[in-house]
Every structure is written in C-alpha cells, then in structure tokens.
Design a protein around this motif. Structure first.
Motif, mmCIF file in Angstrom:
data_model
loop_
_atom_site.group_PDB
_atom_site.id
_atom_site.type_symbol
_atom_site.label_atom_id
_atom_site.label_comp_id
_atom_site.label_asym_id
_atom_site.label_seq_id
_atom_site.Cartn_x
_atom_site.Cartn_y
_atom_site.Cartn_z
ATOM 1 N N HIS A 219 0.843 -1.190 0.000
ATOM 2 C CA HIS A 219 0.000 0.000 0.000
ATOM 3 C C HIS A 219 0.886 1.251 0.000
ATOM 4 N N ASP A 220 1.876 1.236 0.882
ATOM 5 C CA ASP A 220 2.770 2.390 0.985
ATOM 6 C C ASP A 220 3.578 2.589 -0.290
ATOM 7 N N GLY A 223 1.373 3.202 -3.371
ATOM 8 C CA GLY A 223 0.757 4.514 -3.194
ATOM 9 C C GLY A 223 1.751 5.627 -3.483
ATOM 10 N N HIS A 224 2.957 5.441 -2.962
ATOM 11 C CA HIS A 224 4.014 6.422 -3.175
ATOM 12 C C HIS A 224 4.309 6.561 -4.673
ATOM 13 N N SER A 227 1.437 8.241 -6.569
ATOM 14 C CA SER A 227 1.384 9.688 -6.299
ATOM 15 C C SER A 227 2.410 10.404 -7.155
ATOM 16 N N ILE B 15 8.530 14.415 -6.425
ATOM 17 C CA ILE B 15 7.272 15.056 -6.014
ATOM 18 C C ILE B 15 7.500 16.570 -5.954
ATOM 19 N N ARG B 58 4.650 12.353 5.800
ATOM 20 C CA ARG B 58 5.624 11.331 6.208
ATOM 21 C C ARG B 58 6.987 11.649 5.622
ATOM 22 N N THR B 86 -0.484 11.131 0.783
ATOM 23 C CA THR B 86 -0.825 10.138 -0.238
ATOM 24 C C THR B 86 -2.202 9.547 0.026
ATOM 25 N N PHE B 87 -2.479 9.296 1.320
ATOM 26 C CA PHE B 87 -3.712 8.562 1.645
ATOM 27 C C PHE B 87 -4.669 9.406 2.475
ATOM 28 N N LYS B 107 -2.196 13.862 -2.686
ATOM 29 C CA LYS B 107 -1.260 13.960 -3.807
ATOM 30 C C LYS B 107 -1.950 13.659 -5.128
ATOM 31 N N ARG B 108 -3.074 12.933 -5.056
ATOM 32 C CA ARG B 108 -3.761 12.612 -6.311
ATOM 33 C C ARG B 108 -4.739 13.717 -6.743
#
Lengths: 423, 217
Positions: A219-220, A223-224, A227, B15, B58, B86-87, B107-108
C-alpha cells in the motif's frame, strides 16, 4: 429413522467401518498363520495366551504409530465420516503424543470396523438366503451348519425375508450410530489437542500478521509510486509546450516508478501466492540453484545484473541455499526500490562465493546522491531487517552501507559441512 | 490578488519537482524554496518567507506534524501550512490539522484543485474542504464529554458565524446569509478567532467540533 436410511452419510460411514473391517481381515490372516505356528510349538497354555494377545495387539498398534497413518486416517475421516478438523489437511504425526493418539484412533477404527464388518457379513450373507427362502422347495434347508430353516410353501414363509429386511435395516441403523459416535470422537481423539490448536491458531495469526505487513508495505510503496506518477504527469502536461525537457524527464521518472511499483506488486503477490498454496511449508523452495531464473527476471525489468559465482554451490546444505536465495532476492528488491534511478540505468553486481570461510554473498549497486542521503524511507529498510533476521538465524554476519557512491550489501554465512566436499 | 509564494516540502525530489512545475505554471504563484525534510523547513521558511508551505506528512527524520509545529511556533508571522498526503485515511492528517495546519491536500488531487487549494489557504477567506475536515473530525473526535465553548464567551453573532465557517462558507457567503456587510463579517471572524485563540478558520472549526459546539452528525 427413514431419514437415516436416505442420508448419504449413513452409507459413507458404513464404508469407513468396512475399511476398518478389511484391515481387520488382513490382520486376522496374519494372526491365524502365526497362531497355528504357535500351536505346533507346544508351549504352556499361559504362554500361548500371552503370545496370542501380543500377536493380535502389537501389529495394529505399531502400524498406528507410523506418522503417515494420521494423514491417511485424516483423509478417510474427513471424506467418509464427514468430520472437519481444525488442522486442514491433517498432516502426518509429528510428535509422540500425536502418534499415540493416532494409534488409539486406529485401534478404535479396527474394533468398530471389525464389529460392523462381522455383522455385515452375517446380515448380508444370511439375509440373501432368507430373502429367497419363500421361492425355495418345500422342506428343510441348512442356513449355516447346525441351523436349519423349514420352507412350508405357505404365506407364513414370508417371515424369513421380512426378518432379513429388518436385519439389514437394523445393521444400517447400528452402523450409522457407530459412525456417528466415531465422527463425534474423531476431532477429540485424532484431531489436534487444545495445545496443538492454540499453536495452530498462533501460526495462522502470525501468517495473517505477516500478510498484513506485506499489504501495508505494498500500500505504501505502490501509493508512493502512483502519487509520484500522478504529480509528474500533471506537471508534464502543464509544461509540455514551455519546457519539453522537463516533460521528458517527467516521463522517464514516471516510467521508472511505475515499473518499480509493478515489480514490487509482483514480488509481494508472489509471496502471498506461495503462502496460499496448501502445504506451502513443504513445497520445495527456491535455492541458489534457481538464481539464474531470478537474475533473468530481474534483467527483464531493464536492470543490468552482473553475476559472478565461485565454489560448489550445489553442495550447500539446502537450508543455507534457500536462505541465501531469499537474501539475494531481498537484496535485489531493495536495490530496485531504493537506488533512486531508472531501472535501465541500474547496474547491480552480484557475487556468490563459497569458500573455506563459508558462503559470501555480495550485492553492490550505485546509488544517486538523493537516494543515499535518505536511505530509510518510511516503510523502507524492512527488506534489510528481513535479511538481518535470516542471517541471525544462520549465525552469519551482515554488512550494509554506502561505500563511496555504491550501496553494498555483504552477507557471510558459516558453512561447515560443505568444505569437506571441496577438492 | 497579490502573488502567493510557496515552499514545497517533500522527501521525494520528483514530487517536489512535479509540484514546483504545476505551481510555477500559474502566473500568480511562485515556488520560492524547497526542503527535503522537516528538519530543513524552518531554515528555508525563515530565508524565503513564503505565504504557504506545502508539507508532506511522512518524512524520514522530522515528519510533517512536527515540522508544522516548529514552523508555527518559530516563525512570525507564520506561513499557512497545507499538508500533502498520499492517503486520505492517514491518521497523521488530523494530527497535522490539530498541530495548526490550515488544510490538507491529497497527492492525487488534480492540479487545478491543488492550485485552488493554495489560493484558498493563502487568502484564508474560507475553509478548505469543509466536508473532509468534518469526516476527519468524526473519525477522531470523541463526543462523549462535550465541553462546549461557553468559557470563550462568544457573542450570539460570533457563534452563528462560527457555525457557518464550519459549513465552509466564505466571508462573502456568510455576509449574504446573515444579511450583513462583508467587512462586518470579517470583524466577527477576526474576533471569533481571537477569542478562541485559533490561528485560522481550520483551527476554530476543529475546536468547534471537538468541544461539541458544532455537532458532527
């Protein structure tokens, strides 16, 4: 009652009992041969009694102690008695208590099966004769030596087929009842003990926790990566006309992180799939012998891997070879995840060296300055922790760190046995 | 509106470069600095004096929550902090809002919305994503023992304004709703924030939720 007769389980349980009867028959054949031999030895009656009991009891008990019997009985009990054990499938006996419990169950199976087998033989053997009795000629017929039946050629003769039918029904009811008793007893006698159940649950919990960890990590990392792809794509679209060079770099970055995410996904799903396969603990795991395949699949991701091997790796103890494979696998994954550069610019050097000092694994890859300044991303470093754990179990040593602009992972595993095989 | 200067904080250089490209493409927004970790933020902000800081949650050494706290305590006037995550269901986001961040951003989020969020936060005219903040408060606030806001002695008008702020209404919208002038509303908002000791609308609304003054349901 009629319910019992139409239920499939009644007949399956009867078959289970008949299997026991067949085994009893085999034991009886051996026993009778031995006992007739004994009779010729003219031993004292008491001694003969003792030996006969031994001859009858010992073979089933010893057979029941064989580890595989637990597995075989487990399958038979599950499919014929319709019992569901908490340990599925029931494996071969691993401990002496399990063996003792299995042999208890095995003897129970033989006794109950033998009993129902004898009854079945009588009921069906004589039942067939009695069923046909009214059709026979008038007069006296022998049922078994010493017992006769008389046919009067009147309607009263029909008590005989009636009795046969009742006997068959009674047999089925009785064997269904005995089967139900066995089904009730099976989880308690043959199945895992409370302590084993706890252990089983703990193992399942550990597996679940491990999967949870994998899922979180995935997930991390995915997800990273996503993004990053999203933001770079959005940026590239905005500046496409004004700054094509930026857009090109963004595309390269997106490609790299998407590819790394896919590799990660693949890796974790592979681990989960291995878990899910029944009997995964026993399934042959990859060893250093499979390293070529691993390296090729890594190269397929665009990464160049230089491999150098030395020593007779095939003589490594399987456990060391398996762990070594895992270490290399983790090392490669880490290199891909944390190198901070596109896969097609990633060069990994792998050397596997088996010498008198043991097995030495070395993985080096250049890292970019950005990646090296922050080696521990959130969630990162668990790969290295995994490696340390594996190495600790084998009493080896790990060195990991930056040497100039190279990330270097070096693992030494002591291997005593293999050196004798060296020329 | 005046130019808005932005500092981007994220441990991932790609990013940062992506956000920078998106922000710099707007004529009225400029990225004036970047930081790769929470530990570097204070120095960058003191040097560049941005209006808004986009803060990753994070990060390896000093995370976004800690860095937000450091910024709001150590820089005067403090920039607005917009937390980037992110989440959505990240526990840290609510912590960051409590620490004083003015809002958060996924971020999305599409680039136009990222830009709009930066402008909203810079102007502090209205609450960013009122629904998302309510959902976060719902997940984190226990309404067992509502304390209320009596001790802050808000006037009836100010209480009304606070309720409308929680709904996400801008000053102009609140003015229309209460049939008052925008300037009057601005004064009410300023007085409400001052009485509550809140840095901005987000802090005031969180306080309103946590005290049970505004019901979450």
């Amino acid at each position: 009652m009629a319910n019992v007769l139409v239920r499939g389980s009644t007949y399956l349980r009867w078959v289970y009992l008949l299997l026991g009867a067949a085994l009893v028959l085999a034991f009886i054949l051996v026993d009778s041969a031995l006992i007739s031999l004994l009779n010729e030895l003219r031993l004292p009656a008491v001694l003969i009694g003792v030996v006969v009991v031994l001859v009858i009891v010992v073979p089933p008990v010893v057979l029941g102690l064989l580890p595989a019997v637990r597995e075989v009985e487990g399958i038979a009990v599950e499919s014929l008695l319709g019992v569901h054990f908490e340990e599925r499938p029931l494996g071969p006996a691993r401990t002496w208590p399990q063996r003792r419990r299995t042999t208890t169950w095995f003897c129970l199976h033989l006794v109950a099966g033998g009993f129902v087998g004898v009854l079945s033989t009588i009921v069906f053997g004589l039942g067939a004769v009695l069923l046909a009795a009214p059709l026979q000629s008038r007069g006296s017929h022998e049922l078994i030596p010493g017992i006769d039946y008389t046919v009067h050629a009147r309607w009263t003769d029909y008590w005989m087929p009636l009795a046969a039918v009742v006997a068959i029904l009674a047999l089925l009811l009785l064997s269904s009842a005995i089967g139900a008793l066995l089904a009730y007893a099976a989880p308690r006698v043959l199945g895992p003990t409370p302590a084993e159940r706890i252990e089983l649950l703990e193992r399942q919990t550990a597996t679940l926790a491990e999967r949870n960890r994998l899922a979180r990590e995935l997930h991390d990392s995915v997800g990273h990566a996503l993004s990053l792809v999203t933001i770079q794509a959005a940026a590239a679209r905005r500046v496409l006309a004004t700054d094509p060079a930026f857009a090109e770099n963004a595309l390269a970055a997106m490609e790299t992180s998407a590819r790394a995410a896919l590799a990660d996904l693949d890796h974790v799903l592979g681990l989960l799939r291995e878990d899910r396969r029944p009997g995964a603990e026993k399934a042959p795991q990859a060893t250093l012998g499979d390293i070529t395949r691993l390296v090729e699949s890594t190269r397929a991701g665009g990464i160049s891997v230089a491999v150098q091997r030395e020593g007779r790796l095939e003589e490594l103890p399987a456990a060391v070879s398996r762990e070594a494979y895992r270490i290399v696998q983790e090392g490669l994954t880490n290199a891909i995840r944390h190198a901070g550069r596109p896969a097609d610019q990633l060069e990994v050097a792998l050397s596997i060296n088996l010498g008198t000092n043991g097995l030495r694994l070395e993985l080096t890859n250049p890292v970019t300055a950005a990646a090296s300044s922050q080696p521990a991303r959130a969630g990162g470093g668990t790969g290295l922790a995994g490696i340390r754990e594996r190495v600790a179990v084998l009493r080896g040593s790990v060195e990991a760190g930056l040497v100039r602009d190279q990330w270097r992972l070096a693992v030494t595993l002591p291997v005593a046995v293999t050196t004798k095989g060296r020329p | 509106m005046n130019d808005v200067s932005v500092v981007v904080v994220d441990d991932e250089p790609l990013i940062r470069s992506g956000l920078r490209a998106i922000i710099d493409a707007e004529p009225d927004l400029t990225v004036v600095g970047e930081a790769g970790d929470g530990a570097e933020v204070l120095a960058v902000v003191r040097r560049t004096r941005p209006h808004v800081v986009l803060m990753d949650v994070r990060m390896p050494a000093v995370d976004g929550i800690q860095a937000t706290r450091l910024l709001l305590e150590g820089v005067d006037p403090a920039p607005r902090v917009l937390v980037v995550t992110t989440f959505e269901n990240d526990d840290y986001v609510y912590d960051a809002l409590r620490a004083g961040a003015s809002g958060f951003l996924l971020k999305r989020t599409p680039p136009d919305d990222i830009i709009a969020a930066i402008r909203t936060v810079a102007s502090s005219e209205s609450l960013l994503f009122p629904e998302a903040i309510r959902a976060l408060a719902l997940a984190h606030v226990s309404t067992q023992h509502p304390t209320g806001l009596e001790r802050y002695q808000l006037t009836e008008r100010e209480q009304e304004v606070l309720r409308l702020m929680a709904k996400g209404l801008s000053n102009a919208e609140i003015a229309a709703e209460l049939i008052l002038g925008v300037q009057t509303i601005k004064t009410h908002v300023a007085n409400t924030l001052a009485k509550l000791g809140a840095r901005d609308r987000t802090q005031a609304v969180i306080l309103a939720y946590e005290s049970g003054f505004v019901s979450l349901h």
